[in-house]
Design an enzyme around this catalytic site. Sequence first.
Site, short mmCIF file in Angstrom:
data_model
loop_
_atom_site.label_atom_id
_atom_site.label_comp_id
_atom_site.label_asym_id
_atom_site.label_seq_id
_atom_site.Cartn_x
_atom_site.Cartn_y
_atom_site.Cartn_z
CG ASP A 83 -6.67 -0.79 1.85
OD1 ASP A 83 -6.88 0.43 2.32
OD2 ASP A 83 -6.56 -0.24 0.85
CG ASN A 88 0.34 6.28 3.55
OD1 ASN A 88 0.47 5.14 4.08
ND2 ASN A 88 -1.30 6.34 3.02
#
Length: 240
Positions: free
Chosen positions: A26, A74
């Site tokens: 991330d 996503n």
Amino acid sequence: MKIGKTKVNDELDLSKLPQHIAIIMDGNGRWAKKRGLPRKFGHKAGCDNIKKITRNIFDLGIKIVTYFAFSTENWKRPKEEIDEIFNLIRKYVEENTEDFVSDGIKVTFCGKYEELPKDIVDSFKKVQNETKYCSKNVLNFAVNYGGRDEIIRAVNKAIKIGEPVTEQSFAKLLDNGNLVDPDFVIRTSGELRISNFMLYEMAYSEFYFCKTYWPSFGNKELQEALISYQNRNRRFGSIK
Ligand code: FPP
């Protein structure tokens, strides 16, 4: 001390390493933003980092690494960013297949990657096929992956088979049915959640969260994380 090109921290005990590390990479977007760059540069830097850190991971003697590259959630991102991520993965596997084979690295994917554009699916199948007999390490990418989705698909497989499952037989129906569960899960960038990643497989994983954005997470940060792992007392529910 060095193993291959990897400098080893004196505090690291090479006999107490996880077999399988799973990484939630991330912070690519924030890494780019901090430098005044578009997000795609963050993903490119993140991809370059995979290459470096995978070398370090395998040099240290860790057998398996799973990278969370694209989640079933996503798809909420702009199409341009999604295409960029898929292209980076495709390019990465295509350009490195020869090295994977010569280094004994088996490349695998988990998630519903078959739903991706055909050129991407074809390149994933090709690298999996060309590395299928490699047995030194496993480099696993979670793409279009969701932990709940994986469990639901496994439940449906079990219903089709029509027999009651056990914990062990059910685990075999998961995408990573042939891999040992991740011993250690790292999430970069300061977020403290698992975001639907390997929910069944992480029942007894050790977790490590750090503030560093993924593109800046290097060999030094990796070994700090591993030293933290070695200082844990993994009891698996016992009292030892
Ligand atoms: C999370 O950071 C990152 C992703 C969702 C994509 C990860 C993809 C790559 C590193 C490139 C893929 C390449 C290979 C070889 C797998 P974020 O975008 O959510 O960052 P932010 O939270 O700072 O916005």
